[in-house]
Design a protein around this motif. Structure first.
Motif, PDB file in Angstrom:
ATOM      1  N   ILE A 142     -10.026  10.727 -16.350  1.00  0.00           N
ATOM      2  CA  ILE A 142      -8.840  10.151 -16.996  1.00  0.00           C
ATOM      3  C   ILE A 142      -7.684  11.148 -16.991  1.00  0.00           C
ATOM      4  N   SER A 143      -7.997  12.438 -17.120  1.00  0.00           N
ATOM      5  CA  SER A 143      -6.937  13.442 -17.222  1.00  0.00           C
ATOM      6  C   SER A 143      -6.421  13.926 -15.874  1.00  0.00           C
ATOM      7  N   LEU A 144      -7.023  13.529 -14.757  1.00  0.00           N
ATOM      8  CA  LEU A 144      -6.564  13.985 -13.446  1.00  0.00           C
ATOM      9  C   LEU A 144      -5.102  13.646 -13.155  1.00  0.00           C
ATOM     10  N   PRO A 145      -4.609  12.448 -13.479  1.00  0.00           N
ATOM     11  CA  PRO A 145      -3.180  12.190 -13.249  1.00  0.00           C
ATOM     12  C   PRO A 145      -2.273  13.130 -14.059  1.00  0.00           C
ATOM     13  N   LEU A 146      -2.684  13.479 -15.274  1.00  0.00           N
ATOM     14  CA  LEU A 146      -1.890  14.421 -16.069  1.00  0.00           C
ATOM     15  C   LEU A 146      -1.889  15.805 -15.427  1.00  0.00           C
ATOM     16  N   ALA A 147      -3.036  16.233 -14.940  1.00  0.00           N
ATOM     17  CA  ALA A 147      -3.111  17.531 -14.277  1.00  0.00           C
ATOM     18  C   ALA A 147      -2.268  17.536 -13.015  1.00  0.00           C
ATOM     19  N   ASN A 148      -2.287  16.444 -12.283  1.00  0.00           N
ATOM     20  CA  ASN A 148      -1.476  16.329 -11.072  1.00  0.00           C
ATOM     21  C   ASN A 148       0.009  16.407 -11.413  1.00  0.00           C
ATOM     22  N   GLU A 149       0.419  15.711 -12.455  1.00  0.00           N
ATOM     23  CA  GLU A 149       1.817  15.748 -12.891  1.00  0.00           C
ATOM     24  C   GLU A 149       2.213  17.144 -13.352  1.00  0.00           C
ATOM     25  N   PHE A 150       1.313  17.798 -14.063  1.00  0.00           N
ATOM     26  CA  PHE A 150       1.570  19.164 -14.527  1.00  0.00           C
ATOM     27  C   PHE A 150       1.781  20.105 -13.339  1.00  0.00           C
ATOM     28  N   LEU A 151       0.912  19.988 -12.339  1.00  0.00           N
ATOM     29  CA  LEU A 151       1.055  20.832 -11.150  1.00  0.00           C
ATOM     30  C   LEU A 151       2.353  20.536 -10.408  1.00  0.00           C
ATOM     31  N   ARG A 152       2.747  19.267 -10.354  1.00  0.00           N
ATOM     32  CA  ARG A 152       4.006  18.899  -9.696  1.00  0.00           C
ATOM     33  C   ARG A 152       5.195  19.527 -10.421  1.00  0.00           C
ATOM     34  N   ILE A 153       5.168  19.494 -11.741  1.00  0.00           N
ATOM     35  CA  ILE A 153       6.262  20.080 -12.535  1.00  0.00           C
ATOM     36  C   ILE A 153       6.301  21.592 -12.340  1.00  0.00           C
ATOM     37  N   ILE A 154       5.155  22.234 -12.389  1.00  0.00           N
ATOM     38  CA  ILE A 154       5.090  23.692 -12.217  1.00  0.00           C
ATOM     39  C   ILE A 154       5.580  24.089 -10.821  1.00  0.00           C
TER      40      ILE A 154
END
Length: 127
Positions: free
Chosen positions: A110-122
């Motif tokens: 469930i948290s993979l999309p959030l991690a992906n978004e976090f990496l994109r922002i970073i």
């Protein structure tokens, strides 16, 4: 919600279940399941207030999209923990551990999309 009353009733039921377990172990499991269901029925009306608050927050941060996965992860954690506790109380520690593992894996998925978004922002900040 009277948390002290709920806790007192559950503790009394646990003591009764321990006493009955000596004579009829199968009845002890039934008492545990009934008390768990009863406690959930008492608590459920108050969950509505929590959902109302979460809906209010999600309306404010709707463009972010982070609230929905967080709510799913929270719900998954509650269901997994409740299932784990019931299995563990029934003496099925091996099954309880499998439920715990399944809950953790589900939360990671469930948290993979959030991690992906976090990496994109970073990565956008580092450019």
């Amino acid at each position: 919600m009277n948390i002290f009353g709920i806790c007192a009733a559950i503790i009394c039921a646990a003591i009764i279940a321990i006493i009955i377990k000596q004579y009829k172990p199968e009845m002890s499991v039934m008492i545990t399941l009934c008390v768990t269901a009863g406690a959930l029925l008492v608590i459920m009306p108050f969950v509505d207030e929590i959902f109302f608050f979460i809906k209010k927050i999600s309306a404010v941060v709707e463009e972010n999209g982070a609230v929905k996965p967080l709510i799913k992860a929270l719900g998954t954690a509650f269901v997994a923990e409740l299932s784990y506790d019931i299995c563990y109380d029934c003496g099925e520690a091996a099954m309880a551990k499998k439920i715990e593992l399944a809950g953790k894996i589900a939360i990671i998925i469930i948290s993979l999309p959030l991690a992906n978004e976090f990496l994109r922002i970073i990565s956008g900040l580092l450019k």
